[in-house]
Design a protein around this motif. Structure first.
Motif, PDB file in Angstrom:
ATOM      1  N   ALA A   1     -32.309  72.267   8.052  1.00  0.00           N
ATOM      2  CA  ALA A   1     -31.932  70.910   7.620  1.00  0.00           C
ATOM      3  C   ALA A   1     -32.850  70.560   6.449  1.00  0.00           C
ATOM      4  CB  ALA A   1     -32.087  69.904   8.754  1.00  0.00           C
ATOM      5  N   LEU A   2     -32.272  70.409   5.267  1.00  0.00           N
ATOM      6  CA  LEU A   2     -33.093  70.317   4.053  1.00  0.00           C
ATOM      7  C   LEU A   2     -34.101  69.172   4.103  1.00  0.00           C
ATOM      8  CD1 LEU A   2     -30.408  71.049   1.287  1.00  0.00           C
ATOM      9  CD2 LEU A   2     -32.152  72.608   2.201  1.00  0.00           C
ATOM     10  N   ASP A   3     -33.706  68.044   4.698  1.00  0.00           N
ATOM     11  CA  ASP A   3     -34.602  66.874   4.698  1.00  0.00           C
ATOM     12  C   ASP A   3     -35.495  66.791   5.931  1.00  0.00           C
ATOM     13  OD1 ASP A   3     -33.578  66.224   2.287  1.00  0.00           O
ATOM     14  OD2 ASP A   3     -32.640  64.337   2.892  1.00  0.00           O
ATOM     15  N   HIS A   4     -35.444  67.794   6.813  1.00  0.00           N
ATOM     16  CA  HIS A   4     -36.338  67.758   7.989  1.00  0.00           C
ATOM     17  C   HIS A   4     -37.669  68.398   7.594  1.00  0.00           C
ATOM     18  CE1 HIS A   4     -36.971  68.516  12.573  1.00  0.00           C
ATOM     19  NE2 HIS A   4     -37.740  67.574  12.087  1.00  0.00           N
ATOM     20  N   VAL A   5     -38.497  67.588   6.973  1.00  0.00           N
ATOM     21  CA  VAL A   5     -39.770  68.104   6.438  1.00  0.00           C
ATOM     22  C   VAL A   5     -40.841  68.091   7.527  1.00  0.00           C
ATOM     23  CG1 VAL A   5     -41.573  67.706   4.718  1.00  0.00           C
ATOM     24  CG2 VAL A   5     -39.172  67.396   4.116  1.00  0.00           C
ATOM     25  N   CYS A   6     -40.907  67.012   8.320  1.00  0.00           N
ATOM     26  CA  CYS A   6     -41.884  66.934   9.412  1.00  0.00           C
ATOM     27  C   CYS A   6     -41.377  65.911  10.407  1.00  0.00           C
ATOM     28  CB  CYS A   6     -43.266  66.541   8.881  1.00  0.00           C
ATOM     29  SG  CYS A   6     -43.263  64.973   8.033  1.00  0.00           S
ATOM     30  N   GLY A   7     -42.027  65.870  11.554  1.00  0.00           N
ATOM     31  CA  GLY A   7     -41.667  64.852  12.549  1.00  0.00           C
ATOM     32  C   GLY A   7     -40.382  65.171  13.285  1.00  0.00           C
ATOM     33  N   ASP A   8     -39.784  64.103  13.853  1.00  0.00           N
ATOM     34  CA  ASP A   8     -38.635  64.264  14.737  1.00  0.00           C
ATOM     35  C   ASP A   8     -37.330  64.454  13.978  1.00  0.00           C
ATOM     36  OD1 ASP A   8     -40.285  63.876  16.907  1.00  0.00           O
ATOM     37  OD2 ASP A   8     -39.892  61.709  17.016  1.00  0.00           O
ATOM     38  N   VAL A   9     -36.344  64.993  14.701  1.00  0.00           N
ATOM     39  CA  VAL A   9     -34.962  65.032  14.203  1.00  0.00           C
ATOM     40  C   VAL A   9     -34.431  63.604  14.148  1.00  0.00           C
ATOM     41  CG1 VAL A   9     -32.616  65.722  14.866  1.00  0.00           C
ATOM     42  CG2 VAL A   9     -34.527  67.312  15.187  1.00  0.00           C
TER      43      VAL A   9
END
Ligand SMILES: NC(=O)c1ccc[n+]([C@@H]2O[C@H](COP(=O)([O-])OP(=O)(O)OC[C@H]3O[C@@H](n4cnc5c(N)ncnc54)[C@H](OP(=O)(O)O)[C@@H]3O)[C@@H](O)[C@H]2O)c1
Length: 344
Positions: free
Chosen positions: A95-103
């Motif tokens: 997922a391109l924008d899942h850089v850190c933290g939660d889904v």
């Protein structure tokens, strides 16, 4: 920055079966200021790609460029990108924008090959924040297997209750996610139990160092066998890729206060989570959705430190990508099925 081609080849889903995938021409724009252009060298297939190609993936946007997982080389860098240069070997995150933290809803909306166009193509422009460096010991084919299957296994085992040396991990089947889970668990000092429909496939697991193997066709009560192997205690973590048809037994195979990571549903069925067992045995059922760029970087450090090479069953050419889908669907594979997009 080298000269980029103006047209590239890409696959498009057309209809509702993998055989309808079409190799088409598309245009390639230069990267935006915050993007890089990646020349894709290899793509690996997921069970999810079969669902997308069959028109059975809930989040899919209709006809699209399929596949989420690839590895390649940066061939152009946008004006504002500082961290990357031409020639760097990289993988985009699932997922391109899942850089850190939660889904979140926002990160899910950027999942390649489902919610947006994917990677079964020769070049792609992606945000510079979405990519990770490929560990030096891995080839492009090997690295292409990491973004979904490997990262899911890693973020399951290294989640809120990270795996400890000496723990028991149960991985269902010998597909992509489970094979990575076995490798990561072994590299972290855990004991691994793998189930499979096939003695030949379990032989591959044995050679990888998996200590305990159960043929679930010959031993339908495999949960009881898991209990025996663990001296009655049960396992610390279950990599639950079977879904409704296996979750009851997974719940009986896990120890009190253990973790069942709910990842997939390859075994079909309709049963739900056994609520009473969950309560009385204080089991945590954890729904999983791949991982972030940060977790991907953490995982790559482990792969490099322990010289872990992904298990690749077969590599197909770009022109024969449909055969790769057919092969994955036959479930003859152990580990990953890869498509080589470009050699040079
Ligand atoms: N949630 C997430 O983030 C995430 C990420 C990746 C994948 N997934 C999901 O996880 C599942 C597995 O994906 P994958 O890519 O690893 O699939 P895969 O490579 O196609 O592997 C599937 C394997 O599952 C095993 N299997 C089939 N029926 C089984 C059963 N009744 N009991 C136990 N094992 C069984 C088979 O192994 P044997 O032949 O050895 O029995 C088969 O080879 C899929 O549902 C996929 O959508 C979810």
């Amino acid at each position: 920055m080298g000269k980029l081609p103006q047209t590239i080849r890409e696959y498009k889903t057309r209809g509702d079966k993998p055989q309808n995938l079409r190799l088409e021409q598309a245009s390639l724009s230069p990267p935006r200021a915050s993007e890089v252009t990646v020349k894709i060298r290899a793509v690996s297939l997921q069970y999810r790609d079969l669902l997308v190609a069959h028109g059975r993936y809930a989040g899919a946007i209709g006809d699209l460029v399929p596949c989420s997982d690839c590895a390649g080389e940066i061939v152009a860098v946008g004006a504002d990108v500082k961290r990357w240069k031409v020639g760097d070997r990289v993988c985009p995150n699932f997922a391109l924008d899942h850089v850190c933290g939660d889904v979140t809803e926002e990160t899910k909306a950027t999942a390649l090959g489902g919610n947006i166009d994917g990677v079964l193509r020769e070049y792609i422009n992606v945000p510079a924040y979405s990519i990770v460096r490929i560990p030096d010991h891995l080839s492009y084919e090997e690295a292409s297997t990491l973004p979904c299957a490997a990262l899911t296994a890693y973020s399951a085992l290294m989640g809120p209750r990270p795996l400890k040396g000496g723990d028991y991990v149960l991985a269902l089947g010998t597909g992509g996610v489970s094979t990575f889970a076995a490798q990561i668990a072994l590299a972290s000092g855990a004991n691994v139990i793998v189930t499979s429909s096939s003695d030949e496939k379990m032989e591959v697991a044995r050679k990888m160092g998996v200590q305990h193997r159960i043929n679930y066709e010959k031993t339908p009560n495999w949960d009881e066998e898991v209990r025996k192997i663990t001296g009655g205690r049960g396992v610390d973590h279950v990599i639950e890729v079977g879904g409704p048809n296996t979750i009851q037994k997974s719940s009986r195979a896990v120890k009190d206060s253990g973790w069942v990571h709910i990842i997939g549903f390859v075994a079909g069925g309709e049963q739900g989570i056994p609520v009473e067992t969950a309560v009385w045995n204080a089991i945590t059922f954890r729904g999983m959705l791949v991982g972030s760029v940060m977790q991907f970087e953490d995982m790559n450090r482990l792969l490099a430190a322990r010289n872990i090479h992904p298990v690749i069953d077969k590599v197909f050419t770009f022109e024969h990508a449909i055969n790769a889908y057919t092969y994955l669907e036959s479930q003859k594979h152990v580990g990953k099925v890869v498509i080589q997009v470009s050699k040079d």
